[in-house]
Design a protein around this motif. Structure first.
Motif, PDB file in Angstrom:
ATOM      1  N   GLU A  23     -12.277 -47.306  89.094  1.00 56.05           N
ATOM      2  CA  GLU A  23     -11.726 -46.760  90.324  1.00 56.05           C
ATOM      3  C   GLU A  23     -11.253 -45.340  90.027  1.00 56.05           C
ATOM      4  O   GLU A  23     -10.687 -45.080  88.967  1.00 56.05           O
ATOM      5  CB  GLU A  23     -10.571 -47.615  90.833  1.00 56.05           C
ATOM      6  CG  GLU A  23     -10.001 -47.148  92.163  1.00 56.05           C
ATOM      7  CD  GLU A  23      -8.993 -48.136  92.748  1.00 56.05           C
ATOM      8  OE1 GLU A  23      -8.495 -47.866  93.864  1.00 56.05           O
ATOM      9  OE2 GLU A  23      -8.714 -49.161  92.105  1.00 56.05           O
ATOM     10  N   HIS A  24     -11.499 -44.426  90.960  1.00 53.29           N
ATOM     11  CA  HIS A  24     -11.147 -43.033  90.729  1.00 53.29           C
ATOM     12  C   HIS A  24     -10.753 -42.369  92.035  1.00 53.29           C
ATOM     13  O   HIS A  24     -11.411 -42.554  93.057  1.00 53.29           O
ATOM     14  CB  HIS A  24     -12.325 -42.266  90.115  1.00 53.29           C
ATOM     15  CG  HIS A  24     -12.049 -40.818  89.853  1.00 53.29           C
ATOM     16  ND1 HIS A  24     -12.409 -39.815  90.732  1.00 53.29           N
ATOM     17  CD2 HIS A  24     -11.423 -40.199  88.815  1.00 53.29           C
ATOM     18  CE1 HIS A  24     -12.030 -38.642  90.244  1.00 53.29           C
ATOM     19  NE2 HIS A  24     -11.433 -38.838  89.087  1.00 53.29           N
ATOM     20  N   ARG A  25      -9.669 -41.603  91.998  1.00 56.60           N
ATOM     21  CA  ARG A  25      -9.233 -40.811  93.137  1.00 56.60           C
ATOM     22  C   ARG A  25      -9.432 -39.331  92.813  1.00 56.60           C
ATOM     23  O   ARG A  25      -9.108 -38.891  91.718  1.00 56.60           O
ATOM     24  CB  ARG A  25      -7.761 -41.093  93.465  1.00 56.60           C
ATOM     25  CG  ARG A  25      -7.502 -42.529  93.896  1.00 56.60           C
ATOM     26  CD  ARG A  25      -6.023 -42.759  94.207  1.00 56.60           C
ATOM     27  NE  ARG A  25      -5.751 -44.161  94.501  1.00 56.60           N
ATOM     28  CZ  ARG A  25      -5.861 -44.711  95.708  1.00 56.60           C
ATOM     29  NH1 ARG A  25      -6.221 -43.951  96.743  1.00 56.60           N
ATOM     30  NH2 ARG A  25      -5.613 -45.995  95.892  1.00 56.60           N
ATOM     31  N   GLY A  26      -9.920 -38.596  93.789  1.00 57.02           N
ATOM     32  CA  GLY A  26     -10.257 -37.187  93.604  1.00 57.02           C
ATOM     33  C   GLY A  26     -11.731 -36.996  93.847  1.00 57.02           C
ATOM     34  O   GLY A  26     -12.564 -37.566  93.124  1.00 57.02           O
ATOM     35  N   GLY A  27     -12.075 -36.191  94.853  1.00 55.24           N
ATOM     36  CA  GLY A  27     -13.436 -36.178  95.339  1.00 55.24           C
ATOM     37  C   GLY A  27     -14.408 -35.236  94.682  1.00 55.24           C
ATOM     38  O   GLY A  27     -15.590 -35.235  95.032  1.00 55.24           O
ATOM     39  N   TYR A  28     -13.967 -34.421  93.718  1.00 58.12           N
ATOM     40  CA  TYR A  28     -14.842 -33.363  93.223  1.00 58.12           C
ATOM     41  C   TYR A  28     -14.930 -33.301  91.701  1.00 58.12           C
ATOM     42  O   TYR A  28     -15.472 -32.321  91.171  1.00 58.12           O
ATOM     43  CB  TYR A  28     -14.365 -32.016  93.764  1.00 58.12           C
ATOM     44  CG  TYR A  28     -14.335 -31.976  95.282  1.00 58.12           C
ATOM     45  CD1 TYR A  28     -15.494 -31.775  96.013  1.00 58.12           C
ATOM     46  CD2 TYR A  28     -13.142 -32.159  95.975  1.00 58.12           C
ATOM     47  CE1 TYR A  28     -15.477 -31.747  97.400  1.00 58.12           C
ATOM     48  CE2 TYR A  28     -13.114 -32.141  97.362  1.00 58.12           C
ATOM     49  CZ  TYR A  28     -14.282 -31.928  98.067  1.00 58.12           C
ATOM     50  OH  TYR A  28     -14.257 -31.916  99.441  1.00 58.12           O
ATOM     51  N   THR A  29     -14.424 -34.282  91.017  1.00 51.50           N
ATOM     52  CA  THR A  29     -14.508 -34.315  89.556  1.00 51.50           C
ATOM     53  C   THR A  29     -15.109 -35.652  89.118  1.00 51.50           C
ATOM     54  O   THR A  29     -15.014 -36.654  89.828  1.00 51.50           O
ATOM     55  CB  THR A  29     -13.127 -34.109  88.915  1.00 51.50           C
ATOM     56  OG1 THR A  29     -12.149 -34.905  89.606  1.00 51.50           O
ATOM     57  CG2 THR A  29     -12.716 -32.648  88.974  1.00 51.50           C
ATOM     58  N   PRO A  30     -15.732 -35.680  87.938  1.00 54.92           N
ATOM     59  CA  PRO A  30     -16.491 -36.858  87.523  1.00 54.92           C
ATOM     60  C   PRO A  30     -15.614 -37.969  86.957  1.00 54.92           C
ATOM     61  O   PRO A  30     -14.476 -37.755  86.544  1.00 54.92           O
ATOM     62  CB  PRO A  30     -17.420 -36.299  86.447  1.00 54.92           C
ATOM     63  CG  PRO A  30     -16.658 -35.148  85.859  1.00 54.92           C
ATOM     64  CD  PRO A  30     -15.890 -34.544  86.999  1.00 54.92           C
ATOM     65  N   PHE A  31     -16.181 -39.163  86.938  1.00 54.99           N
ATOM     66  CA  PHE A  31     -15.569 -40.286  86.240  1.00 54.99           C
ATOM     67  C   PHE A  31     -16.677 -41.195  85.738  1.00 54.99           C
ATOM     68  O   PHE A  31     -17.797 -41.174  86.245  1.00 54.99           O
ATOM     69  CB  PHE A  31     -14.598 -41.050  87.146  1.00 54.99           C
ATOM     70  CG  PHE A  31     -15.212 -41.702  88.354  1.00 54.99           C
ATOM     71  CD1 PHE A  31     -15.481 -43.068  88.372  1.00 54.99           C
ATOM     72  CD2 PHE A  31     -15.511 -40.958  89.482  1.00 54.99           C
ATOM     73  CE1 PHE A  31     -16.049 -43.671  89.487  1.00 54.99           C
ATOM     74  CE2 PHE A  31     -16.068 -41.555  90.610  1.00 54.99           C
ATOM     75  CZ  PHE A  31     -16.336 -42.913  90.615  1.00 54.99           C
ATOM     76  N   GLU A  32     -16.368 -41.956  84.712  1.00 53.97           N
ATOM     77  CA  GLU A  32     -17.364 -42.836  84.105  1.00 53.97           C
ATOM     78  C   GLU A  32     -16.689 -44.081  83.558  1.00 53.97           C
ATOM     79  O   GLU A  32     -15.455 -44.139  83.418  1.00 53.97           O
ATOM     80  CB  GLU A  32     -18.119 -42.109  82.991  1.00 53.97           C
ATOM     81  CG  GLU A  32     -17.258 -41.720  81.801  1.00 53.97           C
ATOM     82  CD  GLU A  32     -18.038 -40.929  80.745  1.00 53.97           C
ATOM     83  OE1 GLU A  32     -18.993 -40.220  81.114  1.00 53.97           O
ATOM     84  OE2 GLU A  32     -17.678 -41.031  79.550  1.00 53.97           O
ATOM     85  N   VAL A  33     -17.534 -45.095  83.246  1.00 52.09           N
ATOM     86  CA  VAL A  33     -16.991 -46.343  82.714  1.00 52.09           C
ATOM     87  C   VAL A  33     -18.030 -46.981  81.794  1.00 52.09           C
ATOM     88  O   VAL A  33     -19.231 -46.939  82.050  1.00 52.09           O
ATOM     89  CB  VAL A  33     -16.596 -47.306  83.861  1.00 52.09           C
ATOM     90  CG1 VAL A  33     -17.788 -47.629  84.762  1.00 52.09           C
ATOM     91  CG2 VAL A  33     -15.968 -48.579  83.314  1.00 52.09           C
ATOM     92  N   ASP A  34     -17.528 -47.551  80.713  1.00 56.48           N
ATOM     93  CA  ASP A  34     -18.362 -48.293  79.764  1.00 56.48           C
ATOM     94  C   ASP A  34     -18.613 -49.688  80.338  1.00 56.48           C
ATOM     95  O   ASP A  34     -17.674 -50.462  80.545  1.00 56.48           O
ATOM     96  CB  ASP A  34     -17.643 -48.378  78.416  1.00 56.48           C
ATOM     97  CG  ASP A  34     -18.509 -48.957  77.310  1.00 56.48           C
ATOM     98  OD1 ASP A  34     -19.392 -49.794  77.614  1.00 56.48           O
ATOM     99  OD2 ASP A  34     -18.300 -48.603  76.142  1.00 56.48           O
ATOM    100  N   ILE A  35     -19.871 -50.017  80.617  1.00 61.85           N
ATOM    101  CA  ILE A  35     -20.206 -51.306  81.226  1.00 61.85           C
ATOM    102  C   ILE A  35     -20.974 -52.205  80.255  1.00 61.85           C
ATOM    103  O   ILE A  35     -21.608 -53.180  80.669  1.00 61.85           O
ATOM    104  CB  ILE A  35     -21.015 -51.110  82.518  1.00 61.85           C
ATOM    105  CG1 ILE A  35     -22.324 -50.361  82.241  1.00 61.85           C
ATOM    106  CG2 ILE A  35     -20.177 -50.382  83.566  1.00 61.85           C
ATOM    107  CD1 ILE A  35     -23.277 -50.307  83.450  1.00 61.85           C
TER     108      ILE A  35
END
Length: 599
Positions: free
Chosen positions: A103-115
């Protein structure tokens, strides 16, 4: 967080394309729990708002859902599997099959997750992404939500551009080793004809690191060891505005002292310096004069969706017109934009999404009463916490781009109001702690004058948004020119800092002409710019001019904005207005130097 790249130890799969799409409520209560029950498909990357003909989708307030099936490559069995979103505007939730993983808040920067623990190599999984476009008093940008008498939710906001939403940037699946470089910081300096490169590498677990510097031909020009250190490049080729040169820092993570390479990642960088000296802005020790624009990520159909074709064409137009710089108004742009600027020598002022922190605009230029901008009920400690996180993510993503020469922490905040200093001072301290190598600024609204502004002394460069001749002294360019010069001199006299006119412009309808100075005509837009330029040239402290705007863009206001904001010197589909040719005559003769030879 490092940008995904294909390296000797990392592989990359792009997940762009057509995804299943539905607005919240149009499918089951748990859209992620099975195949999304919809016949709609949405393009990624793109804002969803203009893709469909249904007004209810365009004006939807709340969650929408994207879904596709992804197959993990068979060869990734020994690797970590990561899914990365370059942006989800403004709040994202990610599900792998039935499990929420990020889950990530903020519309213009990236996020990632190890799945890795949720998927199997060679097999498929269902990737579902929820994206929420709601803006509140504790989001950036902020907004409010109202409910109409018939129960429809409506989004209101203070910024003058359309609230495009969705997956507007790329989505990636990539592999990396369990032991890997997590973050790299590069800081450069010049020492005569040599360049110095300080580097810091953070690894996922403690591990030996070695580095090599490669020049543009791939030849090794320096090497070092350890997760933190410095190397020296003899006969360095600096990165310069208009003459980009990039090196590569090859970071190798080892299995042990003298062991095998378990991870390799190359970080591009340029060797250059930036500083403010008195009222001058220096790049590589030389005075630099900004010419260019405030821009927007805004194109027909795609909204804020990143598009490489527009990227190339926009930079071609900037080169044609003689622009050497732009501001990422009013949010961080796609990282591909900064990488392109790195490679082509375009200078960037990098801005957070903090636009609209100004309730005075509800009173208009007439100065009618309004709620206090900074208070427990309006923009408060929670807003500032979101702003701080926005700053952290901006600097983390963009700190190694040589094109980025200054941070802009906000656009047109109510910097003349009580509470402004208490709100902004901790944020300025934060961004300086995160990066001490770049100047810091904000763009001051017209309500904020040299006398009543409460925060300008905290910053290195004064950026002013001024519309004399448009919103003030409309149609009276002689008076407007006097106002511009007087305003600039007042800021220069009080603060003694470099000044960039970060916004100035007039709306013009393509094809509307007159022999008189009539607002909205192409001739008036030209005359307006000329009057401003005469004033700039007479004030020594002015070190740059960014016209508002590069191209016409979409807004939500259909009364004051007829089919969007028309202050572009290019139309929304990138056709030049008369002002474009006038700017070309001026800027192509400046070559980054102050007019009339003023330092």
């Amino acid at each position: 967080m490092l940008k995904p790249r294909s390296t000797p130890t990392r592989e990359l799969t792009n997940l762009d394309g057509l995804w299943r799409f539905a607005v919240d409520g149009a499918t089951g209560e748990e859209p992620w729990a099975g195949p999304l029950d919809t016949r709609l498909e949405a393009a990624v990357p793109a804002s969803y708002n203009d893709l469909f003909t249904d007004t209810a989708i365009r004006d939807h307030v709340g969650w929408v859902w994207y879904q596709r099936v992804v197959r993990v490559p068979r060869g990734w069995a020994e690797e970590c599997v990561i899914v990365r979103f370059d942006a989800a505007t403004h709040h994202g939730k990610v599900y792998v099959d039935d499990v929420i993983v990020a889950e990530h808040r903020g519309g213009y920067t990236p996020f990632e997750v190890d799945i890795t623990e949720h998927v199997c190599c060679g097999e498929e999984f269902r990737l579902t992404v929820g994206v929420d476009n709601e803006l509140t008093n504790v989001t950036l940008p902020p907004g409010t939500i109202t409910v109409t008498q018939d129960g429809r939710r409506q989004q209101k906001y203070l910024h003058d551009f359309y609230n495009y939403a969705g997956l507007a940037r790329s989505v990636w699946l990539y592999s990396r080793p369990a032991v890997h470089a997590d973050d790299i910081t590069v800081v450069t300096d010049l020492d005569g004809t040599a360049g110095t490169v300080e580097y810091t590498v953070r690894t996922s677990v403690p591990a030996p690191v070695r580095v090599r510097v490669l020049d543009a031909t791939g030849a090794e020009v320096a090497a070092g060891g350890g997760a933190k250190g410095a190397v020296r490049i003899e006969d360095v080729t600096p990165w310069r505005p208009g003459a980009a040169y990039l090196y590569g820092l090859v970071v190798e993570t080892l299995s042990g002292e003298g062991g095998e390479v378990v991870d390799s990642y190359t970080q591009p960088f340029g060797v250059r310096t930036v500083e403010v000296s008195g009222s001058r802005f220096l790049i590589n020790g030389q005075p630099f004069y900004f010419t260019g624009f405030g821009k927007h990520e805004d194109t027909p159909i795609r909204g804020k969706g990143h598009d490489d074709a527009y990227l190339v064409h926009d930079f071609q137009l900037m080169e044609w017109i003689g622009a050497n710089s732009f501001r990422t108004s009013h949010y961080p742009y796609a990282e591909e934009v900064l990488e392109f600027a790195d490679r082509h020598g375009i200078v960037v002022i990098d801005e957070t999404a903090a636009v609209g922190l100004n309730l005075a605009v509800t009173g208009g230029l007439a100065g009618r009463p309004h709620q206090p901008t900074f208070s427990a009920e309006t923009f408060n400690d929670d807003t500032r916490a979101a702003h701080a996180q926005d700053i952290r993510e901006l600097v983390t993503r963009d700190k190694n781009h040589p094109s980025v020469v200054m941070w802009c922490v906000a656009n047109e905040p109510s910097s003349n109001e009580e509470g402004a200093r208490e709100y902004f001072e901790p944020l300025v301290e934060l961004i300086r702690a995160l990066d001490h190598t770049r100047p810091v600024s904000y763009a001051a609204v017209m309500f904020a004058t040299s006398e009543n502004d409460r925060i300008a002394d905290l910053f290195d460069v004064i950026c002013l948004n001024r519309y004399y001749g448009w919103y003030v002294a409309t149609g009276d360019l002689a008076t407007a020119e006097t106002y511009v010069e007087g305003d600039l001199r007042a800021w220069a006299d009080r603060f003694g800092k470099p000044i960039i006119m970060s916004e100035y412009g007039a709306d013009a309808l393509p094809g509307l002409h007159s022999v008189w100075d009539l607002p909205w005509t192409e001739e008036y837009q030209c005359a307006y710019l000329e009057a401003n330029h005469r004033a700039f040239d007479r004030v020594e402290a002015v070190v740059g001019e960014h016209v508002w705007n590069f191209a016409d863009f979409q807004t939500s206001d259909g009364i004051h904005r007829v089919d969007g904001n028309r202050k572009g010197v290019f139309t929304r589909d990138r056709r030049p207005k008369a002002a474009a040719r006038e700017l070309r005559k001026r800027w192509r003769g400046l070559a980054g130097c102050k007019p009339s030879g003023i330092a």
